[in-house]
Design a protein around this motif. Structure first.
Motif, PDB file in Angstrom:
ATOM      1  N   VAL A 124     -40.213 -28.162 -12.032  1.00  0.00           N
ATOM      2  CA  VAL A 124     -40.332 -26.945 -12.833  1.00  0.00           C
ATOM      3  C   VAL A 124     -41.805 -26.572 -12.860  1.00  0.00           C
ATOM      4  O   VAL A 124     -42.647 -27.325 -13.363  1.00  0.00           O
ATOM      5  N   ALA A 138     -36.045 -24.278 -19.101  1.00  0.00           N
ATOM      6  CA  ALA A 138     -35.458 -24.671 -17.812  1.00  0.00           C
ATOM      7  C   ALA A 138     -35.465 -26.180 -17.649  1.00  0.00           C
ATOM      8  O   ALA A 138     -34.464 -26.789 -17.234  1.00  0.00           O
ATOM      9  N   ALA A 139     -36.588 -26.820 -17.970  1.00  0.00           N
ATOM     10  CA  ALA A 139     -36.714 -28.263 -17.814  1.00  0.00           C
ATOM     11  C   ALA A 139     -35.744 -29.007 -18.726  1.00  0.00           C
ATOM     12  O   ALA A 139     -35.064 -29.953 -18.301  1.00  0.00           O
ATOM     13  N   THR A 141     -32.939 -27.910 -19.996  1.00  0.00           N
ATOM     14  CA  THR A 141     -31.566 -27.686 -19.529  1.00  0.00           C
ATOM     15  C   THR A 141     -31.229 -28.599 -18.368  1.00  0.00           C
ATOM     16  O   THR A 141     -30.151 -29.219 -18.337  1.00  0.00           O
ATOM     17  N   ALA A 142     -32.130 -28.711 -17.415  1.00  0.00           N
ATOM     18  CA  ALA A 142     -31.891 -29.578 -16.264  1.00  0.00           C
ATOM     19  C   ALA A 142     -31.771 -31.041 -16.682  1.00  0.00           C
ATOM     20  O   ALA A 142     -30.921 -31.786 -16.175  1.00  0.00           O
ATOM     21  N   VAL A 149     -36.754 -34.408 -14.057  1.00  0.00           N
ATOM     22  CA  VAL A 149     -37.586 -33.210 -13.922  1.00  0.00           C
ATOM     23  C   VAL A 149     -39.057 -33.595 -13.839  1.00  0.00           C
ATOM     24  O   VAL A 149     -39.547 -34.405 -14.629  1.00  0.00           O
ATOM     25  N   ARG A 151     -42.699 -31.807 -14.110  1.00  0.00           N
ATOM     26  CA  ARG A 151     -43.312 -30.578 -14.605  1.00  0.00           C
ATOM     27  C   ARG A 151     -44.664 -30.352 -13.939  1.00  0.00           C
ATOM     28  O   ARG A 151     -45.505 -31.260 -13.896  1.00  0.00           O
ATOM     29  N   VAL A 177     -37.917 -24.650  -9.810  1.00  0.00           N
ATOM     30  CA  VAL A 177     -37.907 -23.510 -10.734  1.00  0.00           C
ATOM     31  C   VAL A 177     -39.342 -23.030 -10.889  1.00  0.00           C
ATOM     32  O   VAL A 177     -40.248 -23.830 -11.144  1.00  0.00           O
ATOM     33  N   GLY A 240     -32.698 -23.375 -15.083  1.00  0.00           N
ATOM     34  CA  GLY A 240     -32.527 -24.821 -15.187  1.00  0.00           C
ATOM     35  C   GLY A 240     -31.116 -25.252 -14.840  1.00  0.00           C
ATOM     36  O   GLY A 240     -30.911 -26.283 -14.196  1.00  0.00           O
TER      37      GLY A 240
END
Length: 255
Positions: A124, A138-139, A141-142, A149, A151, A177, A240
Motif C-alpha cells: 500500500v 486500504a491497508a 481492509t486487506a 501488508v 506500507r 494499492v 484494499g
C-alpha cells in the motif's frame, strides 16, 4: 435446490465430494436478518469468502452496534468503515473486543486474532502524509481479509527519489494499492515500473483545482501505464478489498 442438511448427509455418505458440496452451499438462498432499518446478508461470506462490511457513515451508533451484534453471531470477524470518533466511543463501550482505528476511521472485531495464511503480500503506497487515512483504510481492509501488508508512505512525485529506494519492496508485491491526491501522478509512475496489478485510489486532498479529488481521478483514469485499475475517490476500502482478492487467488494457485 437442496438444503444444508441434505448436502451434509450426501457428503457423509460419500455421494458428494466436499468441493461439489461447497459449490452447492454457495448457491443456497441467502439468509437475511431484517432489522427494519437494515437487512443483513448473513451468507455473504459463504458466497464470496468475506462477510458483509458495515458502512458507518450516515448510520447512528445504535444502528451500527445492533448490526455488529447480529453479525458477530454468524461471523468470526466484523469490519465497520467510516466511523467517527464520537460513534467509536459508543461502539467500543457496547461491543467487547472491538478496536477503533482512528486514522482509517474503522472498527474491527475478531472472534480470534486474524492469521495471515496467504503467500506473498500487498504493498500500500501513498503519495503524501495527507493521503494516509485513505491508504490506511486500504491497508486495514486487506489485513482484515488475511493478507500481509507492506506500507510505503510519503513517496510522492515531488520527491521521486524517495520512491526509488522502495521499488524492490513494491515490485515484490502480488498487488499494489496507490493512494494519491493533488494531480494523482504517482499511479502512472508506479504503473510503468512494476509487473503487478495496480489499484489506484484518487484522494480528495488538494487545492481548489483538485476539485475534491476529481482531478486525481481523471489523471488515474487516463493513465497510459498498463495494468492500472481505478476505484472511486477516497475509496480505500474498495482498493484494499480488490487487492485482498488478488492476493488470495494468487496464494491459492501457489498452494
Amino acid at each position: 435446490m437442496m438444503d444444508i442438511s441434505n448436502i451434509l448427509k450426501l457428503v457423509q455418505a460419500g455421494d458428494l465430494s466436499p468441493e461439489d458440496a461447497e459449490l452447492r452451499l454457495k448457491n443456497i438462498i441467502p439468509a437475511e436478518t431484517d432489522l427494519g432499518f437494515a437487512q443483513l446478508d448473513l451468507h455473504r461470506e459463504l458466497r464470496t469468502g468475506f462477510p458483509e462490511v458495515i458502512f458507518g457513515e450516515g448510520k447512528t451508533a445504535e444502528q451500527i452496534i445492533l448490526i455488529m451484534q447480529k453479525m458477530m453471531a454468524h461471523n468470526d470477524r466484523v469490519l465497520a468503515t467510516r466511523i467517527d470518533s464520537t460513534k467509536a466511543v459508543a461502539i467500543i463501550e457496547a461491543i467487547g473486543g472491538s478496536v477503533y482505528h482512528p486514522i482509517p476511521r474503522a472498527v474491527t472485531w475478531f472472534h480470534n486474532p486474524p492469521e495471515v495464511k496467504q503467500n506473498g503480500y500487498i504493498a500500500v503506497v501513498c503519495a503524501g502524509t495527507s493521503d494516509l487515512p485513505v491508504a490506511e483504510e486500504a491497508a486495514l481492509t486487506a489485513e482484515y481479509m488475511g493478507s500481509k501488508v507492506e506500507r510505503v508512505y510519503d513517496v510522492g512525485v515531488a520527491g521521486i527519489h524517495r520512491l526509488f529506494k522502495k521499488l524492490p519492496l513494491i515490485r515484490g508485491a502480488n498487488a499494489i494499492v496507490v493512494a494519491a491526491g493533488m494531480e494523482g501522478a504517482l499511479t502512472s509512475v508506479i504503473g510503468g515500473l512494476v509487473a503487478s496489478p495496480v489499484i489506484a485510489v484518487p484522494t480528495s486532498i488538494g487545492y481548489g483545482a483538485n476539485l475534491q479529488g476529481l482531478a486525481a481521478l481523471l489523471t488515474m483514469l487516463n493513465s497510459c501505464a498498463p495494468g492500472v485499475s481505478v476505484v472511486n475517490i477516497d475509496n480505500g476500502f474498495g482498493a484494499g478489498y480488490m487487492a485482498g482478492l488478488i492476493n488470495q487467488n494468487i496464494s491459492k494457485r501457489l498452494g
